[in-house]
Scaffold this active site. Structure first.
Site, PDB file in Angstrom:
ATOM      1  N   ASP A 169      -4.060  -1.401  -0.850  1.00 17.46           N
ATOM      2  CA  ASP A 169      -5.634  -1.820   0.497  1.00 17.46           C
ATOM      3  C   ASP A 169      -6.434  -1.124  -0.212  1.00 17.46           C
ATOM      4  O   ASP A 169      -7.515  -1.556  -0.057  1.00 17.46           O
ATOM      5  CB  ASP A 169      -5.457  -0.870   1.833  1.00 17.46           C
TER       6      ASP A 169
ATOM      7  N   ARG B 212       7.257   6.996  -4.533  1.00 18.08           N
ATOM      8  CA  ARG B 212       7.991   7.115  -3.354  1.00 18.08           C
ATOM      9  C   ARG B 212       7.036   6.880  -2.409  1.00 18.08           C
ATOM     10  O   ARG B 212       6.350   5.828  -2.167  1.00 18.08           O
ATOM     11  CB  ARG B 212       7.413   8.386  -3.043  1.00 18.08           C
TER      12      ARG B 212
ATOM     13  N   SER C 176       0.743  -1.184   0.100  1.00 20.92           N
ATOM     14  CA  SER C 176      -0.072  -0.273  -0.122  1.00 20.92           C
ATOM     15  C   SER C 176       0.817   2.057   0.163  1.00 20.92           C
ATOM     16  O   SER C 176       0.867   2.315   1.049  1.00 20.92           O
ATOM     17  CB  SER C 176      -0.712  -0.395   1.054  1.00 20.92           C
TER      18      SER C 176
END
Ligand code: GLC
Length: 540
Positions: A262, A224, A209
């Site tokens: 998620d 990132r 996630s």
């Protein structure tokens, strides 16, 4: 009124009956976990409980200003300033919502926006009849969870799961250490539940996630790190080969079929059980949302020549919203400090104002500031207050839940958790500050939901929501519902934010199942379908 509890017990599968020590999914409140030492130094946590609380305050948030008659003028002025700083009023929330819609639209184009709007290659909703057994791996912020999920059709499923604690040092380790640790946990799971042998057809959905650029469902280049992670050697790299290399090195016989977020998992799992779910959102350590678009509305996937009506789940990554637009999203001086001192300054502005990782820190910085200006806790040592991230969101929850007029519990919490003696008048300021921070979080979160609804033309639907803030923070749902009414009037009640199904487990399994169905339907081998970046081939 006490929260009403809804208990859902799934019958144990034959495997659980044969091995009763394997606890299976049940639902209750509160969730509890137990951590067991395992032979290889890993910690396995069996977590049989999940919560679904339907509290009485889900539509109208309480107004608990209480009597401020005895609060001295100086503290009252501080409270008024805090109210100005943290309040997102009806006008501002409507303006912000419109800006969100524009950013969502721009994010779908090549031009891009502060909201990445990432295509996920999850090409449609389940039909509820998916069946089979799959593995799911969920890399959360504090735990790693491995699940074996049996989809039983009719929107039903059964889970066998183990949790492994992630040492906080893993968050700042190296790619090798992180993926090596994950592979160790999977190995342990296979050892515990399959005597070390996995049937070849057991496929894995990996819930990773963090924002990933995907050109196929089994790829993901990490844009990132977010949520305080800072593992070296992963940003800008496809995480799947890193993961697979670790599996190979440790001799773990598992194949990755899908890499998911998620939020996408929450969307798909909730839609499997409740087909009127059109959004998946996470309000936890981080915050984010996913929803379903159609290809013709996503100019940045035009090069793939998908049929225009092809559904495509979009992982918004809205935590990044307005990072470059303080004019649209005004931040307090405390938000600015949090950003500056984070491992990734200038990123995730929206998330840093509303997600569970940061709420306690906003609270700490505001209290410390008021102390340093000579307004509160005079003449006391505030050593704990001077240490970053010493205040967990749970402390704000406890303060907001204080049932006593004299704020006895708030005073106790400050003493036991922070070593601070505070009088009743100071406690009133402290409680008001917690309310303001919690309310800002809920209203901004709901603003994101409203903007997706506007963008996607959703007027009546369910939103599957999960995460510690959504599940545990007092009045979060009611404050969010009020914000939706501020934006849509009474129609705001038709956007119903409910507890999501287990997205990172069941959602990952479903997405693996849907992917394999597409592969089969196209008559392609798994490798040809997925690895060559032609995951869309089967839709035409
Ligand atoms: C962060 C991550 C995002 C995730 C969210 C909730 O915002 O970047 O991918 O969905 O946290 O866990």
């Amino acid at each position: 009124m006490a929260p009403q509890l809804r208990y859902v017990l799934l019958s144990p599968s034959p495997m659980a009956q044969a091995r009763p020590h394997l606890l299976r999914r049940a639902v209750a409140w509160p969730a509890t976990t137990c951590t067991l030492p395992t032979p290889k130094g890993l910690h396995r946590t069996i977590n049989p409980l999940r919560s679904v609380a339907c509290s009485s305050d889900v539509t109208n948030p309480p107004r608990r200003k209480g009597s401020m008659a005895d609060v001295p003028k100086d503290l009252m002025d501080c409270i008024t300033d805090l109210e100005k700083l943290f309040t997102v009023d009806k006008q501002r929330i409507n303006e912000l919502c419109d800006e969100f819609v524009k950013e969502f639209e721009k994010g779908l184009t090549e031009e891009g926006s502060s909201i990445p709007q990432l295509p996920t290659w999850v090409l449609g909703f389940p039909n509820g009849e998916e069946k089979g057994t799959y593995l799911a791996l969920d890399m959360g912020g504090t735990n790693l969870r491995v699940c074996e999920i049996t989809l039983m059709g009719h929107g039903k499923f059964d889970i066998l799961q183990s949790k492994y604690r992630m040492d906080p040092s893993v968050k700042t380790s190296t790619a090798e250490e992180l993926f090596g640790y994950i592979a160790d946990c999977l190995k342990q799971f296979v050892h515990d539940h399959h005597e070390g042998v996995v049937k070849e057809e057991l496929h894995l959905g990996f819930t990773f996630s963090y924002p990933c650029d995907q050109h196929a469902i089994d790829h993901g280049i990490l844009q990132r790190w977010t949520k305080g992670f800072d593992v070296k050697g992963v940003e800008g790299v496809d995480v799947v080969p890193l993961f697979e290399a670790a599996l190979k090195e440790k001799g773990v016989p598992i194949k990755l079929t899908a890499l998911i977020n998620d939020t996408t998992g929450a969307l798909i799992a909730s839609n499997y059980a409740h087909p009127d779910t059109k959004m998946g959102v996470i309000f936890g350590t981080g915050c984010n949302a996913a929803y379903m678009e159609v290809a013709e509305n996503i100019p940045k996937v035009a090069k793939h020549n998908l049929p225009p009506d092809t559904p495509m789940a979009i992982n918004c990554e809205w935590g990044a919203a307005f990072s470059d637009r303080p004019d649209v999203l005004p931040r307090t001086k405390y938000d600015v400090i949090i950003d500056k001192e984070s491992p990734r300054p200038g990123q995730q502005a929206f998330e840093k104002m509303i997600a569970g990782l940061y709420l306690g820190e906003v609270f700490r910085l505001a209290l410390l500031d008021l102390h340093q200006q000579g307004h509160i806790f005079l003449g006391q040592s505030v050593a704990k207050l001077q240490t970053s991230y010493t205040i967990d969101t749970e402390i704000l929850s406890l303060i907001e839940l204080d049932p006593f007029e004299n704020l006895r519990e708030t005073i106790d919490v400050l003493e036991t958790k922070l070593g601070i003696q505070c009088n009743e008048q100071e406690a009133k300021l402290v409680r008001r500050l917690a309310e303001l921070i919690g309310t800002r979080s809920a209203r901004l979160s709901a603003c994101g939901v409203a903007a997706i609804a506007k963008k996607a033309g959703l007027t009546k639907c369910k939103v599957g929501a999960d995460g510690s803030v959504f599940n545990l923070y007092p009045h979060f749902k009611a404050r969010g519902a009020e914000a939706l009414r501020d934006i849509f009037g009474d129609a705001g009640d038709d956007i119903d934010i409910v507890h999501a199904e287990d997205g990172s487990g069941v959602g990952a399994a479903l997405i693996a199942a849907l992917t394999l169905e597409r592969v089969k339907a196209a008559g392609l081998s798994r490798e040809c379908m997925l690895r060559k970046g032609v995951s869309h081939a089967a839709v035409s």
